[in-house]
Enzyme design. Structure first.
Site, mmCIF file in Angstrom:
data_model
loop_
_atom_site.group_PDB
_atom_site.id
_atom_site.type_symbol
_atom_site.label_atom_id
_atom_site.label_comp_id
_atom_site.label_asym_id
_atom_site.label_seq_id
_atom_site.Cartn_x
_atom_site.Cartn_y
_atom_site.Cartn_z
ATOM 1 C CB ALA A 1 -0.996 0.072 1.159
ATOM 2 C CG ASP B 1 20.446 39.847 -26.875
ATOM 3 O OD1 ASP B 1 21.476 40.391 -26.073
ATOM 4 O OD2 ASP B 1 20.667 38.693 -27.362
ATOM 5 C CG ASP C 1 26.002 36.590 -26.562
ATOM 6 O OD1 ASP C 1 26.502 37.753 -25.925
ATOM 7 O OD2 ASP C 1 25.211 36.955 -27.662
#
Length: 883
Positions: free
Chosen positions: A283, A329, A600
């Site tokens: 259970a 950006d 980046d």
């Protein structure tokens, strides 16, 4: 050239290599490329994994939670119920297969995302430059390499020079130079200065190269062949849930052991005590929880891909839901990246787009067109949108560009440098330069600086992106960039207009409603960027503009970012992006950072969610990012955050759903043990297995696809590091919905027994007069748990919102899942074979009537609880408002 195994030596003299490859200066023809593709196959590295399907299945069978069920099977066998032991073992196998299929489906979902991001490359075919999928490249193709491109195959440079990031092959952190020229003797292949290799990245320069190896025959392919297995990392969400599942299982084992000892000590038969322990284990084990979470995350990934956001890791879906800050950006993300020359200025005069054919700007127009790398094909101009606008603007100024003549005159090209914010070209007679006015003016000492800056400010206030254009005569080609870009004469200014995307303003409004801040990090002028920010609602009500972001010190940055404001970081370099990401994360923010350039990549790596542009971004940026936008649209980032929140919420919903039913499943065993066996077990272990595996799974999966709850973007994000399972969730499951369900199912159990005349302690065994009544009572308990599941499924669809507002029929998958579990339950109750296996009996009409109201009681009670919560919250807000 027909045999893939007989590849030529790439270091032989170039004419011989061309001859061996059958490659001319005009590239291959399309027909020849097609023939070679048939011979060599696609340019792909085949994955070789050491683990097989059998290995993965075996791993599921010894999963920690599966081990608990194995223990239950052993206890069943020891207790003299081999049929139950076999049934539990069968459940383990079925659950393992189910979990394996779901995990495989999740893995395929992530791998299949490659079709949304087909790696492409430029090459020369039929004498013309074109773009094709990298997988279609064949030996002999002439590829074009530019800054930011990933090399698609092993190739030898035939003209030009480039800087290469070779770290993925050699581990070198510093880019290396590669140039066309003769090979050097006794040099390792990876060190050969005229060769470039598949998977490495061009970080500078421009070149053409002839392909000599593709697919598994590349250096990357040979390395991949040595890899035998890859470990799939679990997401933080999966790890959290696994820890909680272990906690629940540990509690079940401890409680089961205690009751086992107490029961035996009180005189309970050992077989009965073991039955109790088995039931408690079965259970409590949340068999399908982990694969259900994996599938929910995979579904979120697929949903995001359809909306234009390709997520490369399952765990990123979870992180998106916690995002607190977006650093974006401006150009192409907030705006349409459809530049148009709107105005020009020279010391002699100015003109606006309203003028049809302005005169007196011929020298400026010629310089604008010279200082570009735009090309023309059958569809028109191609290249950087800013440069396309300059070439088209030259035509408006009555000086249409002759691109072929421009290329013939060019002797050197110094590409745009983000740190310098400049680009220049050298022709036979002159240097032409364009860039940010602040960067150009120091290089043009003879201009009236104050007058130029006033013109720049006037253009920027109109929301125009401003570039300065300058020139100087030259005799020969300067040896260095510094020599070319000095002692210039300013020709004038150009103002470019890039309209905001129409959907961005609404997306920003939703960000603010959701408690997110939006900062703009751009290389553009501060006034121009601020104008765009205002147009889309960024900075409302407070905005701060940092005109020169590179000059901001760390302590100043910390102070800026902790204020209640949104910031425009203007004239920002990639290094500035990295510092901003670091500072925000240091203050406990979850950061989504956009980027598209080679430089980046560090910031995209450092952010919690690096977002690369799929249309305009470089391969380097896409490789570094966690998420790639196929449409470059800011609104898609917001949609992705909403989807992340939705997935996170849905995981919590089906966790509450699954945990709730542990209480009514455990309660019969607790009652049985506390009564010393005078109250028979209200439910059998096989019936519990039927619930956990048969009726529980599909609704849980359907809750994983639940539509976003109303108001999901009108609340703050969940805290960073907050556990997916909270005290409020456990209270709802274990202290409210679970006990309510337990009372209902035990009530119907006693109703059936007492109606038949049963009294505590009376026998209900096979040969007793009450046995049939006991079978009906046990069946009613089993069916009662299922009916409470139905009510719980509708209740947990929302956390606070009413079901009416969410829509009763808003989740069609859940409706189908409920229809299945009701049908499945009816089969177990009313078909003789199932009655024999699961020990069930048909139920009378009055019991069915009682069971029919269970879903409405369960759902209605939780609906009332949520109404009280909303009312309490509204009263608290009212008091705060009055104060």
């Amino acid at each position: 050239m027909t045999d893939p195994s007989s590849a030529p030596d790439p270091r032989e003299p170039l004419p011989a290599l061309r001859r061996d490859l059958g490659a001319g200066t005009r590239g291959l023809s399309s027909r020849e490329a097609g023939r070679r593709l048939t011979v060599y196959g696609p340019n792909e590295v085949r994955r070789r994994q050491g683990h097989t399907l059998i290995d993965d299945l075996a791993g599921q069978l010894v999963h920690p939670l599966a081990l608990l069920l194995w223990a239950a099977a052993v206890l069943a066998y020891v207790a003299g119920t081999p049929a139950l032991a076999v049934a539990i073992a069968a459940v383990i196998v079925v659950n393992a297969v189910f979990a394996l299929l779901q995990e495989r489906q999740a893995e395929r979902a992530v791998e299949a995302l490659s079709r949304y991001l087909p790696e492409q490359t430029r090459l020369i075919r039929d004498g013309r430059e074109r773009t094709v999928e990298a997988r279609l490249i064949v030996p002999g193709d002439l590829v074009v390499l530019d800054e930011g491109d990933k090399v698609p195959a092993d190739a030898r440079l035939v003209e030009g020079a480039v800087e290469m990031d070779m770290s993925m092959l050699t581990g070198e952190s510093v880019p290396v130079d590669r140039a066309a020229g003769p090979s050097r003797a006794d040099t390792p292949v990876l060190r050969e200065h005229n060769l470039v290799f598949s998977g490495t990245t061009c970080v500078g320069g421009q070149a053409r190269a002839v392909v000599f190896a593709t697919g598994d025959h590349t250096e990357l392919g040979r390395i991949a062949a040595l890899s035998h297995h890859a470990v799939r990392e679990r997401s933080p969400l999966e790890l959290q849930v696994k820890r909680v599942a272990w906690l629940i299982a540990a509690i079940a084992v401890c409680v089961g052991s205690v009751f086992l000892l107490v029961g035996v000590g009180a005189g309970m038969p050992v077989a009965a005590a073991l039955t109790f322990a088995i039931g408690l284990l079965v259970a409590n084990v949340p068999e399908g929880l982990l694969p259900t979470i994996t599938l929910a995350l995979a579904a979120g990934v697929r949903s995001l891909a359809r909306r234009g956001a390709v997520v490369k890791r399952l765990s990123a879906v979870e992180t998106l839901g916690a995002t607190t800050v977006i650093c974006t950006d401006k150009t192409g993300t907030l705006t349409q990246n459809r530049m148009r020359l709107q105005a020009v200025w020279t010391p002699a005069g100015s003109a606006d787009r309203s003028a049809e054919h302005p005169s007196g700007f011929e020298e400026l127009a010629d310089a604008m067109a010279e200082c570009t790398t735009v090309t023309r094909d059958a569809t028109g101009f191609t290249g950087d949108p800013t440069e396309v606008a300059l070439v088209e603007g030259a035509a408006w100024l009555d000086r249409p560009a002759d691109l072929a003549a421009r290329d013939e005159r060019r002797r050197a090209l110094f590409r745009f440098d983000p740190s310098l914010r400049l680009m220049s070209v050298v022709t036979d007679t002159a240097v032409y330069l364009k860039g940010a006015p602040e960067a150009v003016l120091p290089r043009a000492p003879g201009c009236d600086r104050d007058r130029v800056l006033a013109a720049v400010a006037a253009m920027a206030e109109r929301g125009l992106r401003v570039l300065a254009v300058a020139t100087r005569p030259v005799d020969g080609v300067p040896a260095r960039r510094e020599e070319a870009e000095r002692d210039l004469r300013l020709l004038g200014l150009v103002g470019l207009y890039d309209p905001p995307r129409p959907q961005v303003a609404e997306a920003v409004r939703r960000c603010h409603a959701a408690g997110l801040r939006v900062h703009i990090v751009t290389g553009d002028n501060g006034v121009t960027a601020a104008q765009v920010a205002r147009a889309v609602g960024i900075g409302s009500p407070r905005m701060h503009v940092v005109a020169q972001s590179e000059g901001v010190r760390d302590h100043e940055l910390d102070e800026l970012l902790t204020r209640n404001q949104e910031i425009v970081f203007a004239r920002a370099s990639p290094e500035t992006k990295l510092r901003i990401a670091d500072a925000l994360r240091a203050h406990g923010q979850v950061v989504a950072m956009t980027g598209d350039g080679v430089n980046d990549a560090p910031a995209l790596h450092r952010a919690d969610i690096g977002v690369a542009m799929g249309l305009s971004g470089t391969d380097v940026a896409r490789e570094a990012a966690t998420m790639v936008l196929t449409d470059d649209d800011f609104a898609t980032i917001v949609a992705a955050i909403e989807s992340g929140r939705q997935v996170y919420d849905n995981v919590r919903k089906f966790i509450v759903y699954i945990f709730t039913h542990a209480i009514p499943e455990i309660t019969p065993f607790v009652v049985f043990a506390l009564s010393g066996g005078t109250v028979p077990l209200a439910i059998g272990v096989l019936q519990i297995l039927a619930i956990d595996l048969g009726t529980d799974t599909l609704p849980a999966l359907a809750l994983g696809r639940e539509p976003a709850e109303p108001g999901i973007m009108a609340r703050p994000p969940h805290r960073k590091g907050e556990g997916v399972i909270t005290g409020a969730m456990l209270a709802r499951a274990w202290a409210f919905l679970g006990p309510l369900s337990a009372v209902l199912v035990m009530g119907v159990f006693f109703y059936v027994l007492l109606r038949a005349g049963w009294r505590p302690g009376e026998r209900t065994g096979v040969h007793s007069p009450l046995h049939h009544a006991y079978l009906q009572a046990s069946t009613a308990t089993f069916a009662g748990i299922v009916m409470c599941q139905v009510g719980t499924a509708f209740a947990v669809r929302t956390e606070r919102t009413s079901l009416r507002r969410a829509g009763v029929f808003g989740n069609r998958l859940l409706l189908w899942a409920i229809a299945f579990e009701l049908t499945f339950t009816a089969l177990l109750v009313y078909t003789p074979p199932a009655q024999h296996i699961f020990v069930t009996a048909p139920l009378p009409l009055d019991v069915l009537g009682l069971l029919a109201v269970f879903p409405f009681i369960t759902w209605g009670a939780d609906e009332l609880r949520r109404w009280l919560l909303r009312r309490s919250h509204a009263e608290a807000q009212g008091r705060n408002g009055r104060e």
